[in-house]
Design a protein around this motif. Sequence first.
Motif, PDB file in Angstrom:
ATOM      1  N   ASP A 372       8.698 -10.100  -3.393  1.00 47.85           N
ATOM      2  CA  ASP A 372       7.504  -9.906  -2.574  1.00 47.85           C
ATOM      3  C   ASP A 372       6.823 -11.237  -2.281  1.00 47.85           C
ATOM      4  O   ASP A 372       6.457 -11.533  -1.132  1.00 47.85           O
ATOM      5  CB  ASP A 372       6.537  -8.955  -3.280  1.00 47.85           C
ATOM      6  CG  ASP A 372       5.370  -8.547  -2.383  1.00 47.85           C
ATOM      7  OD1 ASP A 372       5.617  -8.107  -1.260  1.00 47.85           O
ATOM      8  OD2 ASP A 372       4.210  -8.704  -2.820  1.00 47.85           O
ATOM      9  N   LYS A 376       6.758 -12.975   1.551  1.00 51.28           N
ATOM     10  CA  LYS A 376       5.457 -13.225   2.170  1.00 51.28           C
ATOM     11  C   LYS A 376       5.308 -14.686   2.585  1.00 51.28           C
ATOM     12  O   LYS A 376       4.584 -14.989   3.541  1.00 51.28           O
ATOM     13  CB  LYS A 376       4.338 -12.833   1.203  1.00 51.28           C
ATOM     14  CG  LYS A 376       4.132 -11.331   1.085  1.00 51.28           C
ATOM     15  CD  LYS A 376       2.997 -10.996   0.131  1.00 51.28           C
ATOM     16  CE  LYS A 376       2.776  -9.493   0.051  1.00 51.28           C
ATOM     17  NZ  LYS A 376       1.697  -9.144  -0.918  1.00 51.28           N
ATOM     18  N   LEU A 446      17.140  -9.147   3.234  1.00 53.30           N
ATOM     19  CA  LEU A 446      16.049  -8.292   2.786  1.00 53.30           C
ATOM     20  C   LEU A 446      14.869  -8.386   3.742  1.00 53.30           C
ATOM     21  O   LEU A 446      14.569  -9.449   4.281  1.00 53.30           O
ATOM     22  CB  LEU A 446      15.590  -8.698   1.383  1.00 53.30           C
ATOM     23  CG  LEU A 446      16.560  -8.465   0.221  1.00 53.30           C
ATOM     24  CD1 LEU A 446      15.878  -8.822  -1.089  1.00 53.30           C
ATOM     25  CD2 LEU A 446      17.029  -7.016   0.187  1.00 53.30           C
ATOM     26  N   GLN A 447      14.184  -7.269   3.906  1.00 49.97           N
ATOM     27  CA  GLN A 447      12.996  -7.217   4.743  1.00 49.97           C
ATOM     28  C   GLN A 447      11.792  -6.837   3.881  1.00 49.97           C
ATOM     29  O   GLN A 447      11.943  -6.232   2.814  1.00 49.97           O
ATOM     30  CB  GLN A 447      13.177  -6.188   5.863  1.00 49.97           C
ATOM     31  CG  GLN A 447      14.391  -6.429   6.741  1.00 49.97           C
ATOM     32  CD  GLN A 447      14.299  -7.726   7.536  1.00 49.97           C
ATOM     33  OE1 GLN A 447      13.201  -8.206   7.841  1.00 49.97           O
ATOM     34  NE2 GLN A 447      15.461  -8.284   7.903  1.00 49.97           N
ATOM     35  N   LYS A 448      10.612  -7.184   4.360  1.00 56.43           N
ATOM     36  CA  LYS A 448       9.399  -6.796   3.648  1.00 56.43           C
ATOM     37  C   LYS A 448       9.274  -5.281   3.626  1.00 56.43           C
ATOM     38  O   LYS A 448       9.504  -4.612   4.629  1.00 56.43           O
ATOM     39  CB  LYS A 448       8.162  -7.397   4.325  1.00 56.43           C
ATOM     40  CG  LYS A 448       8.104  -8.913   4.291  1.00 56.43           C
ATOM     41  CD  LYS A 448       6.855  -9.412   5.014  1.00 56.43           C
ATOM     42  CE  LYS A 448       6.832 -10.925   5.083  1.00 56.43           C
ATOM     43  NZ  LYS A 448       5.639 -11.426   5.815  1.00 56.43           N
ATOM     44  N   ARG A 449       8.931  -4.747   2.462  1.00 53.76           N
ATOM     45  CA  ARG A 449       8.758  -3.297   2.350  1.00 53.76           C
ATOM     46  C   ARG A 449       7.835  -2.999   1.177  1.00 53.76           C
ATOM     47  O   ARG A 449       7.659  -3.821   0.284  1.00 53.76           O
ATOM     48  CB  ARG A 449      10.109  -2.596   2.132  1.00 53.76           C
ATOM     49  CG  ARG A 449      10.834  -3.003   0.860  1.00 53.76           C
ATOM     50  CD  ARG A 449      12.216  -2.386   0.803  1.00 53.76           C
ATOM     51  NE  ARG A 449      12.956  -2.800  -0.379  1.00 53.76           N
ATOM     52  CZ  ARG A 449      12.940  -2.138  -1.523  1.00 53.76           C
ATOM     53  NH1 ARG A 449      12.198  -1.043  -1.655  1.00 53.76           N
ATOM     54  NH2 ARG A 449      13.657  -2.560  -2.553  1.00 53.76           N
ATOM     55  N   ASP A 450       7.254  -1.835   1.227  1.00 53.38           N
ATOM     56  CA  ASP A 450       6.380  -1.402   0.138  1.00 53.38           C
ATOM     57  C   ASP A 450       7.236  -0.908  -1.024  1.00 53.38           C
ATOM     58  O   ASP A 450       8.099  -0.029  -0.850  1.00 53.38           O
ATOM     59  CB  ASP A 450       5.443  -0.286   0.603  1.00 53.38           C
ATOM     60  CG  ASP A 450       4.421  -0.795   1.615  1.00 53.38           C
ATOM     61  OD1 ASP A 450       4.043  -1.974   1.499  1.00 53.38           O
ATOM     62  OD2 ASP A 450       4.031  -0.025   2.507  1.00 53.38           O
ATOM     63  N   ILE A 451       7.005  -1.471  -2.191  1.00 54.37           N
ATOM     64  CA  ILE A 451       7.766  -1.101  -3.377  1.00 54.37           C
ATOM     65  C   ILE A 451       6.903  -0.173  -4.231  1.00 54.37           C
ATOM     66  O   ILE A 451       5.733  -0.471  -4.487  1.00 54.37           O
ATOM     67  CB  ILE A 451       8.159  -2.346  -4.190  1.00 54.37           C
ATOM     68  CG1 ILE A 451       9.012  -3.279  -3.324  1.00 54.37           C
ATOM     69  CG2 ILE A 451       8.918  -1.961  -5.454  1.00 54.37           C
ATOM     70  CD1 ILE A 451       9.344  -4.587  -3.995  1.00 54.37           C
ATOM     71  N   LYS A 456       7.681  -1.838  -9.443  1.00 55.10           N
ATOM     72  CA  LYS A 456       7.029  -3.114  -9.755  1.00 55.10           C
ATOM     73  C   LYS A 456       6.838  -3.274 -11.260  1.00 55.10           C
ATOM     74  O   LYS A 456       7.058  -4.364 -11.809  1.00 55.10           O
ATOM     75  CB  LYS A 456       5.681  -3.197  -9.042  1.00 55.10           C
ATOM     76  CG  LYS A 456       5.775  -3.338  -7.522  1.00 55.10           C
ATOM     77  CD  LYS A 456       4.387  -3.476  -6.903  1.00 55.10           C
ATOM     78  CE  LYS A 456       4.481  -3.638  -5.389  1.00 55.10           C
ATOM     79  NZ  LYS A 456       3.133  -3.767  -4.774  1.00 55.10           N
TER      80      LYS A 456
END
Length: 469
Positions: A372, A376, A446-451, A456
């Motif tokens: 993450d 970012k 990989l792409q940004k995504r909500d984990i 986490k």
Amino acid sequence: MSGLLLVALSLFYFALSVLTTCHILLHKNDVKSAIGWIGLVWLSPVIGALLYMTFGINTIARKAQNLHGVHLLDERAVRQISPDKLTRFDEELLRFLYLGYKIYPQAFSFQNDITPLLNGDEAYPVMCAHIAAARREVLLSSYIFNNDTAGELFLNALAQAARNGAKVKVLVDGVGVRYSWPNILKSLTRIKGIETASFLPSRAPIQLPFLNLRNHKKLLVVDGKTAFMGGMNIAAGNLLKTHPKKPIADVTFQIKGPLIRQISDLFADDWHFATGKKFTPVTVSVRAKGTTAARVITSGPDHTENKMELMLISLIASAKKRLVIVTPYFLPDRNILDILGLAAMSGVIIDLIIPHKSNIFGMDWAMASHFDFLLKKGIRIYQSWAPFDHSKLFLIDDSWALIGSSNWDVRSLRLNFESNIECIGADLVHRLEQIVQKKKRKARRLQKRDIPVWQKLRNNLFRLLTPYY
């Protein structure tokens, strides 16, 4: 009587806590670590001090320094950089070269020919052919030297070299040699003319502290005129064309040129470390027609500073356009993560290539804890599909590369004995860039995504095990 005993115990606890606190203040440079240990010492009477003495004192570095003895590499190979040979570089690069030299005072050698060899299919036949043709000397060091089909190829070549009259020395790591059973040592000792040594063999529990002192280097020198060095072990998994159960992609490098002297001296240093015996390697004046300036950089717990970590930080800070990191394990300290983030924010394009699935339990989750932050900052992360990619490459802009045995994790940067080669040469970097592009084409970005929160928590929990991977 009980009152006097209580007073005596209280005084003992107070004195022990004060002395332990003084040791922490003198030897723990990390503020958070120091605060944590001091709190444990005072809040857990006696037990806190005992835990600190057992786990908090850096006995690894001290034992490594005591065992290492004389540093032959420093005595033989460290020379001042020759300004007349460096005039070909521009002023900015020249300034950075001197910075690198101050961090690790090893001179550059010039006109080296460094050729990448992919996987065991390409590398092992070339290495074994050189070994079997040896007439004077074979120096072989490998972290893992498995007793399997790959190990048999090298055993046969080493036996032939010994029959040729070459002096053959084989150094295996005390932990790495246990990756196969029965291990390769008995087979090596049966061959007449081969000297074999084990680097800190660990016989638990007597030598349990040495489990962290691993010789992670992989190098080969034949007759003082051809060398191989990189991150590839000797294991059947690297022979991809044989379709092994656990396939491993990797790269090593064939080297010709004056850099071989530094590699030979490195082996001599480790041989002295492991056996207590000194020897002078065969040296041949090789007039290579290569275009790469290079030098060997070693690191390990016997160094007073984390020189490899400092080199990485300075290298990242020097990048102007592009950084490429290929590593099987990416678990660096926060300071490296931060400098990578700053470089990306300044406009440097950064590609990180790691395996989609690691060969170590929990490693994937621990590495994912950093994704993450990296995404970012604009760092591009690629995950390569099977086979497991054990390659180690670090490219900077158009003409700078770091190759060798180090991973981007705490174990490699602080605990293992590692060897790397710093390279300057557009031709080599161009060839490595072609290898990188092939890896990227076979990987997913990989792409940004909500984990989810539970992921986490899991990832950050396994990140706490970073020093133990």
